[in-house]
Design a protein around this motif. Structure first.
Motif, PDB file in Angstrom:
ATOM      1  N   SER A 185      14.574 -36.240  -7.782  1.00  0.00           N
ATOM      2  CA  SER A 185      14.631 -36.426  -6.333  1.00  0.00           C
ATOM      3  C   SER A 185      15.386 -35.322  -5.608  1.00  0.00           C
ATOM      4  CB  SER A 185      15.260 -37.776  -6.002  1.00  0.00           C
ATOM      5  OG  SER A 185      16.619 -37.804  -6.415  1.00  0.00           O
ATOM      6  N   GLU A 186      16.403 -34.717  -6.258  1.00  0.00           N
ATOM      7  CA  GLU A 186      17.196 -33.714  -5.568  1.00  0.00           C
ATOM      8  C   GLU A 186      16.371 -32.481  -5.191  1.00  0.00           C
ATOM      9  OE1 GLU A 186      20.327 -31.954  -3.652  1.00  0.00           O
ATOM     10  OE2 GLU A 186      19.979 -34.025  -4.269  1.00  0.00           O
ATOM     11  N   SER A 200      12.128 -31.153   1.027  1.00  0.00           N
ATOM     12  CA  SER A 200      11.874 -31.866   2.278  1.00  0.00           C
ATOM     13  C   SER A 200      12.682 -31.266   3.425  1.00  0.00           C
ATOM     14  CB  SER A 200      12.217 -33.351   2.112  1.00  0.00           C
ATOM     15  OG  SER A 200      12.045 -34.056   3.316  1.00  0.00           O
ATOM     16  N   LEU A 201      13.946 -30.918   3.160  1.00  0.00           N
ATOM     17  CA  LEU A 201      14.778 -30.299   4.188  1.00  0.00           C
ATOM     18  C   LEU A 201      14.222 -28.934   4.596  1.00  0.00           C
ATOM     19  CD1 LEU A 201      18.353 -31.167   2.855  1.00  0.00           C
ATOM     20  CD2 LEU A 201      17.158 -32.204   4.789  1.00  0.00           C
ATOM     21  N   ALA A 202      13.743 -28.168   3.607  1.00  0.00           N
ATOM     22  CA  ALA A 202      13.179 -26.847   3.909  1.00  0.00           C
ATOM     23  C   ALA A 202      11.901 -26.985   4.733  1.00  0.00           C
ATOM     24  CB  ALA A 202      12.903 -26.089   2.614  1.00  0.00           C
ATOM     25  N   VAL A 203      11.075 -27.976   4.407  1.00  0.00           N
ATOM     26  CA  VAL A 203       9.851 -28.222   5.177  1.00  0.00           C
ATOM     27  C   VAL A 203      10.196 -28.581   6.622  1.00  0.00           C
ATOM     28  CG1 VAL A 203       7.881 -29.778   5.439  1.00  0.00           C
ATOM     29  CG2 VAL A 203       8.447 -28.873   3.193  1.00  0.00           C
ATOM     30  N   ALA A 204      11.252 -29.400   6.791  1.00  0.00           N
ATOM     31  CA  ALA A 204      11.683 -29.769   8.137  1.00  0.00           C
ATOM     32  C   ALA A 204      12.140 -28.540   8.922  1.00  0.00           C
ATOM     33  CB  ALA A 204      12.810 -30.794   8.061  1.00  0.00           C
ATOM     34  N   GLU A 205      12.805 -27.596   8.237  1.00  0.00           N
ATOM     35  CA  GLU A 205      13.245 -26.369   8.905  1.00  0.00           C
ATOM     36  C   GLU A 205      12.036 -25.528   9.339  1.00  0.00           C
ATOM     37  OE1 GLU A 205      16.438 -25.162   9.598  1.00  0.00           O
ATOM     38  OE2 GLU A 205      16.996 -27.233   9.150  1.00  0.00           O
ATOM     39  N   ILE A 206      11.036 -25.444   8.464  1.00  0.00           N
ATOM     40  CA  ILE A 206       9.827 -24.694   8.813  1.00  0.00           C
ATOM     41  C   ILE A 206       9.102 -25.366   9.973  1.00  0.00           C
ATOM     42  CG2 ILE A 206       7.516 -24.110   7.976  1.00  0.00           C
ATOM     43  CD1 ILE A 206       8.705 -23.406   5.335  1.00  0.00           C
ATOM     44  N   LYS A 207       9.106 -26.700   9.980  1.00  0.00           N
ATOM     45  CA  LYS A 207       8.487 -27.434  11.085  1.00  0.00           C
ATOM     46  C   LYS A 207       9.119 -27.068  12.418  1.00  0.00           C
ATOM     47  CE  LYS A 207       7.479 -32.138  12.658  1.00  0.00           C
ATOM     48  NZ  LYS A 207       7.677 -33.585  12.380  1.00  0.00           N
ATOM     49  N   SER A 245       7.198 -25.010 -10.450  1.00  0.00           N
ATOM     50  CA  SER A 245       5.962 -24.436  -9.915  1.00  0.00           C
ATOM     51  C   SER A 245       5.797 -24.777  -8.443  1.00  0.00           C
ATOM     52  CB  SER A 245       4.751 -24.958 -10.712  1.00  0.00           C
ATOM     53  OG  SER A 245       4.844 -24.592 -12.072  1.00  0.00           O
ATOM     54  N   LEU A 246       6.147 -26.032  -8.094  1.00  0.00           N
ATOM     55  CA  LEU A 246       6.065 -26.454  -6.695  1.00  0.00           C
ATOM     56  C   LEU A 246       7.027 -25.641  -5.833  1.00  0.00           C
ATOM     57  CD1 LEU A 246       5.024 -28.395  -4.523  1.00  0.00           C
ATOM     58  CD2 LEU A 246       6.822 -30.001  -5.209  1.00  0.00           C
ATOM     59  N   ALA A 247       8.250 -25.442  -6.326  1.00  0.00           N
ATOM     60  CA  ALA A 247       9.246 -24.673  -5.574  1.00  0.00           C
ATOM     61  C   ALA A 247       8.801 -23.217  -5.409  1.00  0.00           C
ATOM     62  CB  ALA A 247      10.602 -24.750  -6.271  1.00  0.00           C
ATOM     63  N   GLU A 248       8.254 -22.637  -6.459  1.00  0.00           N
ATOM     64  CA  GLU A 248       7.780 -21.253  -6.381  1.00  0.00           C
ATOM     65  C   GLU A 248       6.644 -21.126  -5.369  1.00  0.00           C
ATOM     66  OE1 GLU A 248       6.709 -20.144 -10.297  1.00  0.00           O
ATOM     67  OE2 GLU A 248       8.773 -19.913 -11.011  1.00  0.00           O
ATOM     68  N   ALA A 249       5.726 -22.102  -5.393  1.00  0.00           N
ATOM     69  CA  ALA A 249       4.619 -22.078  -4.438  1.00  0.00           C
ATOM     70  C   ALA A 249       5.131 -22.222  -3.008  1.00  0.00           C
ATOM     71  CB  ALA A 249       3.620 -23.195  -4.762  1.00  0.00           C
ATOM     72  N   PHE A 250       6.119 -23.097  -2.828  1.00  0.00           N
ATOM     73  CA  PHE A 250       6.688 -23.277  -1.485  1.00  0.00           C
ATOM     74  C   PHE A 250       7.388 -22.004  -1.018  1.00  0.00           C
ATOM     75  CE2 PHE A 250      10.326 -24.169   1.212  1.00  0.00           C
ATOM     76  CZ  PHE A 250       9.743 -24.885   2.246  1.00  0.00           C
ATOM     77  N   ASN A 251       8.172 -21.391  -1.893  1.00  0.00           N
ATOM     78  CA  ASN A 251       8.886 -20.167  -1.512  1.00  0.00           C
ATOM     79  C   ASN A 251       7.906 -19.055  -1.143  1.00  0.00           C
ATOM     80  OD1 ASN A 251      11.330 -21.404  -1.965  1.00  0.00           O
ATOM     81  ND2 ASN A 251      11.586 -20.577  -4.024  1.00  0.00           N
ATOM     82  N   SER A 252       6.824 -18.960  -1.918  1.00  0.00           N
ATOM     83  CA  SER A 252       5.808 -17.949  -1.614  1.00  0.00           C
ATOM     84  C   SER A 252       5.153 -18.226  -0.263  1.00  0.00           C
ATOM     85  CB  SER A 252       4.755 -17.933  -2.722  1.00  0.00           C
ATOM     86  OG  SER A 252       3.723 -17.023  -2.436  1.00  0.00           O
ATOM     87  N   MET A 253       4.842 -19.505  -0.007  1.00  0.00           N
ATOM     88  CA  MET A 253       4.238 -19.884   1.272  1.00  0.00           C
ATOM     89  C   MET A 253       5.204 -19.604   2.419  1.00  0.00           C
ATOM     90  SD  MET A 253       3.353 -23.670   2.716  1.00  0.00           S
ATOM     91  CE  MET A 253       5.134 -23.907   2.944  1.00  0.00           C
TER      92      MET A 253
END
Length: 361
Positions: A91-92, A98-105, A123-131
């Protein structure tokens, strides 16, 4: 309810059921075998009634039951702690994401999520960082593009507006020269808007192409003939030669590519601009070479960027609008081809456009 509590509760429930079933089976097996033992001892005449428990037997069973209960309780406590740690580990990273997505929003692009685990979450974190990086770059380019467009549009609009206001106020005489000047500014504005539209359609992959079999040498030759008067006025020798390569392309867009490259070459050439068409295997190449001052190495990677100029001091009269080469790249790629640049400072620059040769030619 938080993800941590949900995962902890689910894992703990599964563990509790497993431990409960294990203890029940152990107790049942032990009781069954102990009863069989007591029966066997009684049948052997050792003072026990068959199948009956004495004080010592009952004390033993009670001790075993308590031991199993303590073991079960210990396993549940350890399991609860392990479930919480496992849940937090899952969850962490999701919470940080989730906090990073809120910042991008909120428009704060470029957010990064720290990668502390492996597997799918990493893999999810890497994809998010790249996006996130791509969004930050696109936002920067968008702001720069809007600023550049506003700058490019402001100049002709200001000239037209100023001259018209002067004519209305009687300060400027509306003679033929003034009208020709205003017409030129209007044409420049129209070309700029058309180029921006083509560029946006090409970048979005929606640029309509009416492909047919065309001769690159013929199209290049027509572009050379069209711009030859400008070359002669500047004292530049403009020539075209090579093989009659046939490709599948949109004639109008291909001509636009050649005209943009030739206009750029004539802007910097000293004495000559050479267009050469060659054909090799599956690819046909068109090179546009000039003998100008060349491009400094640090500017070469950005030469196809929108509104990019090697010399910021150059205005639109001496340096163009800054989107001609960006349009060339977009149009070439829309045809499935490539465009590259090779430049030697002090000697000149060569642009190479590659198209796939039409099959059967």
């Amino acid at each position: 309810m938080s993800v941590t509590k949900k995962i902890t509760g689910l894992v703990f429930l599964l563990l509790a059921v497993t431990v409960g079933v294990m203890i029940w089976l152990t107790d049942w097996q032990m009781t069954t075998h102990f009863r069989a033992y007591v029966t066997a001892v009684g049948a052997a005449g050792h003072g026990h009634m068959m199948g009956m428990y004495g004080v010592h037997e009952l004390a033993y069973l009670s001790s075993v039951h308590r031991g199993l209960a303590w073991v079960g309780a210990g396993m549940l406590i350890v399991g609860l702690a392990a479930s919480y740690v496992l849940a937090r580990g899952i969850s962490e990273p999701l919470r940080r994401l989730s906090l990073a997505v809120a910042e991008i929003k909120e428009g704060k692009y470029g957010q990064k999520v720290e990668i502390t685990t492996g597997g799918e979450l990493a893999s999810l974190a890497e994809a998010f960082n790249s996006m996130s990086d791509r969004l930050a770059i696109n936002e920067k380019l968008r702001k720069r593009l809007l600023a550049d467009i506003a700058h490019e549009l402001r100049t002709p609009i200001t000239i037209i507006q100023g001259n018209l206001e002067g004519m209305i106020d009687g300060i400027i005489e509306p003679n033929k020269e003034q009208l020709i000047s205003l017409h030129e500014e209007a044409l420049h504005l129209s070309r700029l808007i058309k180029d921006l539209r083509d560029l946006s359609l090409a970048n979005a992959g929606h640029l309509p192409l009416e492909k047919t079999k065309v001769s690159l040498l013929q199209l290049a030759g027509r572009s050379v003939a069209l711009l030859n008067p400008i070359a002669e006025e500047k004292g530049i020798l403009l020539s075209c030669s090579g093989s009659d390569a046939i490709v599948e392309a949109d004639p109008g867009r291909t001509t636009q590519i050649f005209q943009n490259l030739l206009s750029n070459a004539l802007r910097y050439a000293r004495a000559r601009v050479t267009v050469t068409v060659t054909e090799e295997d599956e690819w046909s190449e068109v090179t546009v070479a000039d003998d100008g001052p060349g491009i400094p190495p640090e500017h070469v990677p950005h030469i196809f960027d929108q509104f990019y100029r090697c010399d910021e001091a150059r205005d639109r009269q001496s340096g163009g609008s800054g989107i001609g080469l960006a349009i060339v790249k977009s149009l070439v790629e829309a045809h499935g081809g490539t465009v590259t640049v090779h430049s030697i400072p002090g000697e000149g620059t060569t642009f190479t456009v590659r198209f796939k040769t039409s099959p059967g030619n």
